[in-house]
Enzyme design. Structure first.
Site, PDB file in Angstrom:
ATOM      1  N   ASP A  85     -10.058  -6.208  -0.770  1.00  8.87           N
ATOM      2  CA  ASP A  85      -9.061  -5.583   0.104  1.00  8.87           C
ATOM      3  C   ASP A  85      -9.761  -4.853   1.249  1.00  8.87           C
ATOM      4  O   ASP A  85     -10.534  -3.924   1.025  1.00  8.87           O
ATOM      5  CB  ASP A  85      -8.210  -4.604  -0.726  1.00  8.87           C
ATOM      6  CG  ASP A  85      -7.062  -3.994   0.069  1.00  8.87           C
ATOM      7  OD1 ASP A  85      -6.821  -4.406   1.213  1.00  8.87           O
ATOM      8  OD2 ASP A  85      -6.399  -3.083  -0.479  1.00  8.87           O
ATOM      9  N   ASP A 112       0.837  -1.194   0.000  1.00  2.36           N
ATOM     10  CA  ASP A 112       0.000   0.000   0.000  1.00  2.36           C
ATOM     11  C   ASP A 112       0.871   1.243   0.000  1.00  2.36           C
ATOM     12  O   ASP A 112       1.631   1.471   0.948  1.00  2.36           O
ATOM     13  CB  ASP A 112      -0.896   0.011   1.247  1.00  2.36           C
ATOM     14  CG  ASP A 112      -1.998  -1.023   1.144  1.00  2.36           C
ATOM     15  OD1 ASP A 112      -2.698  -1.028   0.130  1.00  2.36           O
ATOM     16  OD2 ASP A 112      -2.137  -1.823   2.077  1.00  2.36           O
TER      17      ASP A 112
HETATM   18  C1  DX5 Z   1      -5.512  -1.243   2.568  1.00  2.00           C
HETATM   19  C2  DX5 Z   1      -4.813  -2.425   3.252  1.00  2.00           C
HETATM   20  C3  DX5 Z   1      -5.573  -2.813   4.453  1.00  2.00           C
HETATM   21  C4  DX5 Z   1      -5.410  -4.177   4.982  1.00  2.00           C
HETATM   22  C5  DX5 Z   1      -5.671  -4.076   6.438  1.00  2.00           C
HETATM   23  O1  DX5 Z   1      -5.351  -1.214   1.247  1.00  2.00           O
HETATM   24  O2  DX5 Z   1      -4.451  -3.408   2.384  1.00  2.00           O
HETATM   25  O3  DX5 Z   1      -6.922  -2.615   4.234  1.00  2.00           O
HETATM   26  O4  DX5 Z   1      -6.227  -5.055   4.332  1.00  2.00           O
HETATM   27  O5  DX5 Z   1      -6.115  -5.241   6.991  1.00  2.00           O
HETATM   28  P1  DX5 Z   1      -7.404  -5.303   7.900  1.00  2.00           P
HETATM   29  O6  DX5 Z   1      -8.519  -4.638   7.184  1.00  2.00           O
HETATM   30  O7  DX5 Z   1      -7.610  -6.750   8.149  1.00  2.00           O
HETATM   31  O8  DX5 Z   1      -7.055  -4.581   9.171  1.00  2.00           O
HETATM   32 ZN    ZN Z   2      -4.353  -2.198  -0.380  1.00  2.00          ZN
END
Ligand code: DX5
Ligand code: ZN
Length: 226
Positions: A174, A33
């Site tokens: 995602d 990211d």
């Molecule tokens: C955003 C990231 C997060 C990632 C976080 O692009 O890639 O959204 O999934 O994980 P969670 O939502 O499980 O905390």
């Molecule tokens: Zn992402």
């Protein structure tokens, strides 16, 4: 084919090489990211981060560009070693075709990402040029948010469009991808699962154990569902 893509913003950066050796065995892709603090209110990762992990993995690396001006970073991200470069639909409206072509010209695969409030119809005109379509199942920017269930019909639309038009882009989810959501995502046809804090890195301090738990939870939640 099911693809597990580990979201490295949620990894332990102090032990990146050790953790990549583990992820290399349990995942099929790495998700990076890149946030600029403008498109969403966070600063995270960068093309330089991709360049630094490149020698420690042969997995395909996806750069998820959460930046206001993606056109400024495509070349740098490709040169850093990304395999997929994914752009937010909301940032490319007036230059979608030019930027998708620029990604392919750099030898990378091109993806588009839809924020929860962006309708599927926004990307329909350039879908047949894409290698991946990501449906965000939380608002961009932060780990640990609640899953947005209204995204399931959008995932279904992405899957149906590709079937109707004989395309084979990957459909990816995602955000809050974890044992509570695998079943519905899988049932609606998701190919690639971005695993962040709730699906992988938050499960166990020992990442090998977390990977095993993730695979077991995925198998339990998806058994007989498609
Ligand atoms: C955003 C990231 C997060 C990632 C976080 O692009 O890639 O959204 O999934 O994980 P969670 O939502 O499980 O905390
Ligand atoms: Zn992402």
């Amino acid at each position: 084919m099911t693809c597990f893509s580990a979201s490295l913003m949620c990894a332990d950066w102090l032990h990146m090489e050790r953790d990549l050796n583990i992820l290399n065995k349990s995942c099929q892709m790495l998700h990076v990211d890149i946030m600029d603090g403008h498109f969403c209110k966070s600063l995270y990762l960068s093309p330089a981060f991709i360049a630094s992990i490149r020698s420690a993995t042969d997995l395909p690396v996806e750069a998820h560009l959460m930046v206001e001006h993606p056109e400024d970073f495509i070349e740098e991200t490709a040169r850093a070693g990304a395999d997929y470069i994914s752009l937010h639909a909301e940032t490319i409206e007036r230059q979608a075709f030019r930027l998708i072509d620029a990604i392919h010209a750099m030898g990378c695969m091109a993806g588009v990402v839809l924020s929860p409030a962006t309708p599927f119809s926004a990307v329909e005109h350039y879908l047949d040029r894409l290698d991946m379509v990501t449906v965000m199942t939380v608002d961009a920017g932060f780990a640990g948010q609640a899953f947005v269930p209204e995204m399931l019909p959008k995932i279904r639309q992405a899957v149906q469009w590709k079937q109707m038009h004989g395309r084979n882009y990957l459909v990816q989810a995602d955000g809050a991808v974890n044992k509570n959501t695998y079943g519905a995502l899988f049932q609606n046809g998701v190919d690639s699962y971005v695993l962040g804090s709730s699906g992988l890195f938050g499960l166990n301090k020992d990442l090998s154990a977390a990977c095993e738990q993730m695979k077991a939870e995925f198998a339990a939640a998806t058994q007989g569902k498609r």
